[in-house]
Design a protein around this motif. Structure first.
Motif, mmCIF file in Angstrom:
data_model
loop_
_atom_site.group_PDB
_atom_site.id
_atom_site.type_symbol
_atom_site.label_atom_id
_atom_site.label_comp_id
_atom_site.label_asym_id
_atom_site.label_seq_id
_atom_site.Cartn_x
_atom_site.Cartn_y
_atom_site.Cartn_z
ATOM 1 N N LEU A 114 3.417 -9.973 12.414
ATOM 2 C CA LEU A 114 3.091 -8.688 11.797
ATOM 3 C C LEU A 114 1.663 -8.237 12.108
ATOM 4 C CD1 LEU A 114 4.877 -8.885 8.326
ATOM 5 C CD2 LEU A 114 5.524 -7.579 10.352
ATOM 6 N N GLU A 118 1.122 -4.433 13.419
ATOM 7 C CA GLU A 118 0.193 -3.458 12.842
ATOM 8 C C GLU A 118 -0.720 -2.865 13.903
ATOM 9 O OE1 GLU A 118 -2.729 -2.935 8.968
ATOM 10 O OE2 GLU A 118 -1.916 -4.907 9.470
ATOM 11 N N GLY A 122 1.208 0.304 13.541
ATOM 12 C CA GLY A 122 0.693 0.707 12.248
ATOM 13 C C GLY A 122 1.292 -0.052 11.070
ATOM 14 N N ALA A 123 0.827 0.323 9.865
ATOM 15 C CA ALA A 123 1.161 -0.434 8.652
ATOM 16 C C ALA A 123 2.530 -0.101 8.081
ATOM 17 C CB ALA A 123 0.095 -0.189 7.589
ATOM 18 N N VAL A 126 5.095 -2.634 9.028
ATOM 19 C CA VAL A 126 4.712 -3.903 8.395
ATOM 20 C C VAL A 126 5.217 -3.947 6.953
ATOM 21 C CG1 VAL A 126 2.778 -5.306 7.597
ATOM 22 C CG2 VAL A 126 2.703 -4.263 9.865
ATOM 23 N N GLU A 127 5.041 -2.840 6.230
ATOM 24 C CA GLU A 127 5.475 -2.794 4.842
ATOM 25 C C GLU A 127 6.995 -2.883 4.722
ATOM 26 O OE1 GLU A 127 3.540 -3.075 2.191
ATOM 27 O OE2 GLU A 127 2.026 -3.392 3.737
#
Length: 205
Positions: A114, A118, A122-123, A126-127
């Protein structure tokens, strides 16, 4: 005639250099696209594989049959059980702990990947992947509730039928996946990740 040859030669050499530079730039651009596409493809493939491994690790914990060997207590695991309830509790706890080692390994592998996800995407993705951990937390909590029931002196562990049924549905996988609410929910979150990764699983040319 020699007077004309030199300027023409210079022009030809200059044009060749310009054309060569243009071809080189096109080639470099193509190479960069291929490199970026390959990197994204490999990362997407690795991430999806690790997501599936996490799912299978949870499913291995939920396998309803626990072999005697999984529950064997060794002499160096503290004092002897004081009664049958204590023994049963400790045997089940050991079996689930051993099974959970695979879940921990799968989560550690995901977390390492992860970081790369990211950087590239990007995040948000990941979330979405970390959302899967909520299923891990739900399973772990259900197992703890089950172990409390085993050791409790209260009838049925002090829990009503609906609560005990819900716990069993979480900790025990079912042969029919459509009837397995835990797995269906987990798979739904995985499908969202698959949709996000689909564009990256096509190699650029």
């Amino acid at each position: 005639m020699d007077v004309w040859i030199s300027p023409v030669k210079d022009i030809v050499v200059a044009l060749a250099a310009i054309i060569g530079s243009g071809v080189a730039l096109i080639g470099l651009s193509t190479w960069r696209r291929q490199l970026e596409g390959t990197a994204e493809y490999e990362l997407a493939r690795r991430l999806l594989k690790e997501v599936y491994q996490f799912r299978e690790a949870l499913q291995s914990v939920r396998f309803p049959f626990i072999a005697v060997k999984e529950m064997e207590l060794s002499d160096d695991e503290g004092p002897a059980p004081v009664n049958d309830k204590d023994r049963r509790h400790r045997e089940l706890a050991k079996a689930y702990q051993n099974r959970y080692d695979r879940v921990y390994d799968a989560r550690n592998a995901l977390e390492a990947t992860l970081l790369e996800v990211e950087v590239l995407w990007g995040a948000e993705l990941v979330e979405k992947v970390r959302k899967l951990y909520s299923w891990d937390a739900e399973l772990y909590a259900a197992i703890m509730e089950h172990l409390d029931t085993v050791i409790s002196d209260a009838p049925n562990g002090g829990r009503n039928l609906a609560d005990r049924q819900r716990t069993r549905e979480i900790i025990n996988s079912r042969g029919n996946r459509k009837e397995d609410k835990f797995l269906s929910g987990l798979q739904g979150d995985i499908q969202e990740i698959e949709r996000n990764l689909k564009p990256h699983l096509k190699r650029r040319v």
